[in-house]
Design a protein around this motif. Structure first.
Motif, PDB file in Angstrom:
ATOM      1  N   LYS A 262      -9.308   5.924  -3.971  1.00 35.76           N
ATOM      2  CA  LYS A 262     -10.424   4.980  -3.920  1.00 35.76           C
ATOM      3  C   LYS A 262      -9.966   3.547  -3.674  1.00 35.76           C
ATOM      4  N   ASP A 263      -8.698   3.270  -3.859  1.00 40.28           N
ATOM      5  CA  ASP A 263      -8.223   1.908  -3.605  1.00 40.28           C
ATOM      6  C   ASP A 263      -8.135   1.682  -2.098  1.00 40.28           C
ATOM      7  N   THR A 264      -8.218   0.423  -1.678  1.00 41.67           N
ATOM      8  CA  THR A 264      -8.040   0.137  -0.256  1.00 41.67           C
ATOM      9  C   THR A 264      -6.580   0.417   0.088  1.00 41.67           C
ATOM     10  N   PHE A 265      -6.329   0.651   1.389  1.00 38.75           N
ATOM     11  CA  PHE A 265      -4.959   0.940   1.806  1.00 38.75           C
ATOM     12  C   PHE A 265      -4.032  -0.198   1.394  1.00 38.75           C
ATOM     13  N   PHE A 266      -4.522  -1.416   1.579  1.00 41.20           N
ATOM     14  CA  PHE A 266      -3.702  -2.581   1.281  1.00 41.20           C
ATOM     15  C   PHE A 266      -3.294  -2.621  -0.198  1.00 41.20           C
ATOM     16  N   LYS A 267      -4.293  -2.384  -1.088  1.00 42.78           N
ATOM     17  CA  LYS A 267      -4.032  -2.429  -2.528  1.00 42.78           C
ATOM     18  C   LYS A 267      -3.040  -1.322  -2.909  1.00 42.78           C
ATOM     19  N   ARG A 268      -3.253  -0.140  -2.319  1.00 42.29           N
ATOM     20  CA  ARG A 268      -2.391   0.986  -2.655  1.00 42.29           C
ATOM     21  C   ARG A 268      -0.962   0.715  -2.206  1.00 42.29           C
ATOM     22  N   PHE A 269      -0.864   0.210  -0.968  1.00 47.58           N
ATOM     23  CA  PHE A 269       0.450  -0.056  -0.398  1.00 47.58           C
ATOM     24  C   PHE A 269       1.204  -1.117  -1.214  1.00 47.58           C
ATOM     25  N   THR A 270       0.509  -2.226  -1.520  1.00 47.69           N
ATOM     26  CA  THR A 270       1.194  -3.295  -2.260  1.00 47.69           C
ATOM     27  C   THR A 270       1.515  -2.830  -3.679  1.00 47.69           C
ATOM     28  N   ALA A 271       0.572  -2.115  -4.306  1.00 41.64           N
ATOM     29  CA  ALA A 271       0.804  -1.721  -5.698  1.00 41.64           C
ATOM     30  C   ALA A 271       1.947  -0.717  -5.809  1.00 41.64           C
ATOM     31  N   GLU A 272       1.970   0.284  -4.911  1.00 44.51           N
ATOM     32  CA  GLU A 272       3.044   1.278  -5.023  1.00 44.51           C
ATOM     33  C   GLU A 272       4.384   0.678  -4.648  1.00 44.51           C
ATOM     34  N   GLY A 273       4.375  -0.221  -3.652  1.00 47.06           N
ATOM     35  CA  GLY A 273       5.610  -0.933  -3.297  1.00 47.06           C
ATOM     36  C   GLY A 273       6.126  -1.722  -4.487  1.00 47.06           C
ATOM     37  N   PHE A 274       5.187  -2.276  -5.230  1.00 51.10           N
ATOM     38  CA  PHE A 274       5.534  -3.064  -6.420  1.00 51.10           C
ATOM     39  C   PHE A 274       6.283  -2.218  -7.455  1.00 51.10           C
ATOM     40  N   TYR A 275       5.762  -1.010  -7.734  1.00 49.67           N
ATOM     41  CA  TYR A 275       6.447  -0.151  -8.714  1.00 49.67           C
ATOM     42  C   TYR A 275       7.859   0.211  -8.234  1.00 49.67           C
ATOM     43  N   ARG A 276       7.981   0.491  -6.914  1.00 49.14           N
ATOM     44  CA  ARG A 276       9.290   0.871  -6.390  1.00 49.14           C
ATOM     45  C   ARG A 276      10.268  -0.294  -6.516  1.00 49.14           C
ATOM     46  N   LEU A 277       9.792  -1.492  -6.119  1.00 50.79           N
ATOM     47  CA  LEU A 277      10.656  -2.674  -6.174  1.00 50.79           C
ATOM     48  C   LEU A 277      11.102  -2.949  -7.609  1.00 50.79           C
ATOM     49  N   MET A 278      10.151  -2.820  -8.532  1.00 51.34           N
ATOM     50  CA  MET A 278      10.464  -3.054  -9.941  1.00 51.34           C
ATOM     51  C   MET A 278      11.597  -2.147 -10.400  1.00 51.34           C
ATOM     52  N   ASN A 279      11.473  -0.855 -10.076  1.00 54.58           N
ATOM     53  CA  ASN A 279      12.493   0.080 -10.521  1.00 54.58           C
ATOM     54  C   ASN A 279      13.822  -0.198  -9.838  1.00 54.58           C
TER      55      ASN A 279
END
Ligand code: UDP
Ligand code: MG
Length: 320
Positions: free
Chosen positions: A135-152
């Motif tokens: 349900k999230d926009t592609f942009f939100k999903r992309f930035t949010a998942e990238g964020f978790y990866r970068l954090m780890n």
């Protein structure tokens, strides 16, 4: 069972969603009480994070009408993480378990049942994990998942696709209280508490009213905050980078000595100017990262309060 549950909901300019949210949460709490999973004193605690609209008036009215609703009014806007902490710390001495969630109910409230079950099985921390972000926009999903990866990648241990939807037992809340940092990033701190934990999956829905309070600018600063408050790896990378640049310069030196010995004069204006810019850029970037950490140290040493509470509305004996 008589374990008291507090559902903690930070609210910033949420007048559009509160009427619906309060209705749905109340139904959920009543159902859980009816099923005997939580005690009769269980409540829904709204934290007003210095809203500029009628949010606090709505919360006070809800509390007057029904003591199942409680409220905490902060002295001013302190941001989502601090508002959440204020709510959790208020709930700490009044509950056996607290569940935090957003006011827009994007996080499926039916996962609460499973969280409470896990609590009864002996878990102190239950993470709500998004099974999908359709349900999230592609942009939100992309930035949010990238964020978790970068954090780890940068060494901040977080639970993948887990935001701030989680259950904490009283013991875990007492543990959380002992983390005194001002640069608050709860997703990174909670795993450090330890004790037994579990995860519960749910689907993330859309915000049903109002708009997101996390525009890209805030998300970026949140990511920066998360990384620098949990990890010193970026500084270590800078050291590595400095070392690498130094090695390259030694190689260049050897190269130019050989060329000189062979009697060839070096013209190389272009390569010179390029390396000046490259090194200058690297130095500025590195100073920036180090400055970020020094800024953090500066703020931490001040030990400023993380939130101030104007008023608490809780229980039948109203304090207003
Ligand atoms: N929020 C808050 N203080 C702020 C910004 C947001 O308490 O300064 C609350 C907001 O009311 C909501 C939650 O934090 O309950 C998450 O915000 P939002 O739903 O806008 O974020 P998104 O889901 O878009 O990431
Ligand atoms: Mg939201």
């Amino acid at each position: 069972m008589n374990d008291t549950l507090y559902i903690v909901v930070p609210c910033y300019n949420e007048e559009e969603v509160l009427p619906e949210t309060s209705k749905r949460l109340k139904a959920k709490v009543e159902a859980l009480k009816g099923a005997g999973k939580i005690g009769p004193d269980s409540r829904i605690l709204f934290v007003n994070d210095g809203s500029r609209d009628r949010t606090w008036e709505i919360i006070s009215a809800l509390h007057r009408a029904d003591p199942v609703f409680s409220g905490v009014d902060l002295s001013r806007n302190r941001g989502h993480q601090n508002a959440l902490l204020a709510g959790l710390m208020t709930a700490k001495d009044r509950c056996d378990m607290a569940i935090s969630m957003d006011a827009d109910l994007q996080d499926d409230i039916d996962a609460v049942d499973a969280m409470v079950d896990k609590f009864h099985e002996g878990c102190d921390i239950v993470y709500g994990v998004r099974s999908s972000r359709k349900k999230d926009t592609f942009f939100k999903r992309f930035t949010a998942e990238g964020f978790y990866r970068l954090m780890n990648f940068l060494g901040a241990e977080t639970v993948f696709n887990h935001a701030d939807y989680r259950l904490l037992s009283r013991r875990a809340l007492e543990g959380l209280e002992q983390f005194r940092e001002v640069n608050l990033f709860l997703r990174g701190i909670v795993p450090m508490i330890g004790y037994t934990s579990a995860t519960v999956e749910y689907e993330r829905g859309e915000r049903f009213a109002g708009e997101s309070k996390y525009p890209l600018k805030k998300m970026l600063s949140f990511a920066m905050e998360g990384i620098t408050s949990l990890s010193v790896k970026p500084i270590r990378y800078i050291t590595g980078l400095g070392f690498l640049v130094f090695l390259v310069s030694i190689l260049m030196l050897i190269y130019s000595i050989i060329r000189w010995a062979m009697g060839e004069t070096i013209l190389g204006w272009a390569s010179l100017i390029c390396s000046v810019w490259a090194i200058g850029g690297l130095i500025l970037l590195s100073l920036g990262v180090i400055g970020e950490y020094i800024g953090k140290i500066y703020l931490e040493t001040k030990e400023r309060p993380r939130f101030l509470i104007r008023e608490v509305l809780d229980g039948e004996d109203k304090k207003d």
